[in-house]
Write a protein that holds these residues in place. Sequence first.
Motif: not given
Length: 360
Positions: A292, A296, A299, A316
Motif C-alpha cells: 500500500k 502510493n 510517498k 505519505s
Amino acid sequence: MNCSSLLSDINNLPDDILVEIFFRMSYKSTVKCKCVCKRWLKLISIPYFLKQFVSRQHSLSNAIFTFISPCQLMLTFPPPDLDSNPQAHKAPFSPDQMLIKGNVCGYSNGLFLYYNNRSTSGRGYFVYDPLTKVCTHIAPFRNFSAPRPAHSWSRLACLDNFSMEVFFSHIGIWRQIVVRCIKGFTFAPHWKLGLAHKGNLYFMGTKSVFVIDHRFVVSYTIDYPEDVAAMNIVRSGYLGCSGGTLKIADINNDNFRVWELIQIENDTTPKIFYRTWKLVHKTNLSTHLPTKFCANYFKRVGGFHPYDGDIVYLHSYADGVFVANLRTNKFEHIPGHENLDISPFQLELPLLPLIPSADN
C-alpha cells in the motif's frame, strides 16, 4: 587497586578498544568520561565516534513528533538520554500544544522563521527560539524602487539575475541584493525546499540546486545527480544535512536512493575542486515496506537523521511515517501519524556538546 592505577591500566588499551568500551556505556556516563582526561575527550569528540555512538545506541524511532500546525508534524531530535523512559519520546504533542502558531518558512541554528500571512511581502515575519520560547518581530523592509522581491517572481521563469531583500540580524536592517546566476536557474514549485548549511543557502530548482554563500558575494549551481529525473527529486525527494554533510534523496517508483555531496580535486588543475554527488545508499522499497505504501504516488522522503547518515524517514499522508536504517536494511512503521503531513524543517539539538574540560 586505587583509582589512579585503574586509570593507568585502562589507558594502556589502544584507541579502538577504548572506543568500543565507550560505545557500550550510557549517554550520561559517556559525557562524564569527557572530563577524565584529554585523551578521552578527544576520542569522544571526534565525528566518527559521534556517528557510531548514535548508530549503536539510538532506537530507530527516537525522533519526537511535534505539531507546528493542526495537521503538520515536525521531526525533533533531542540529545539521546538512554537513562530516561524511551516511551516518553514516542508520544507527539497534541495540536493544541503547537510549537509555533504561524506559517513556518525557514529554520537554521535552532531558530525558526515564520510569518502570519502568506502575502506579507516582508511584513509580519517573526523569529522564534523554541528553547527560550522568545519570539522576535522583524521590522518590515521599506519599499524599493528596484525590481520586485524574490517571492513575487513567476517560479517557472529561468533567471540569470534577480533581486533579494535580505535582513541582516546583527545590524537589524534590510538590504536589497542583486544575485547573478551564469547558468540560469528556475526555482522549484515547492516554496519550502531550501535550507542553510555551513553558512550557505541552498535552494532546490527544476534542474539544479542554487547556492549562495553567506556573504551574498558568490553564487553557483550544482546539478542534480546523474540518471535522476529532476522534477521527480523535487516532488518526492529531500535536500538536507545529515552527519555534517549535505545529502539528497529521491524515490522513483520503488527505487530509493541517497547521495552525498563531495568535493573532488580537478585532475588537470591541482587545488581546484568541483562538487559532485556520490551515491551512498540504494534499495528497493517493495522488499521492505507494505504494498500500500509503495503504490502510493505521493510517498516521499520525510527527512534525514541529523547525526546518523544511515537513518532516513519516509512518509505519505495516508500511510504515515516509516523510518529506515539503510546500513542494516531495517524498516519500521511509527504508528499514530496517519493523515498528517511532515514539515521539511527539522529541529536539531546538539549531541554530546563539547564542553571544555579541566587541564587534567
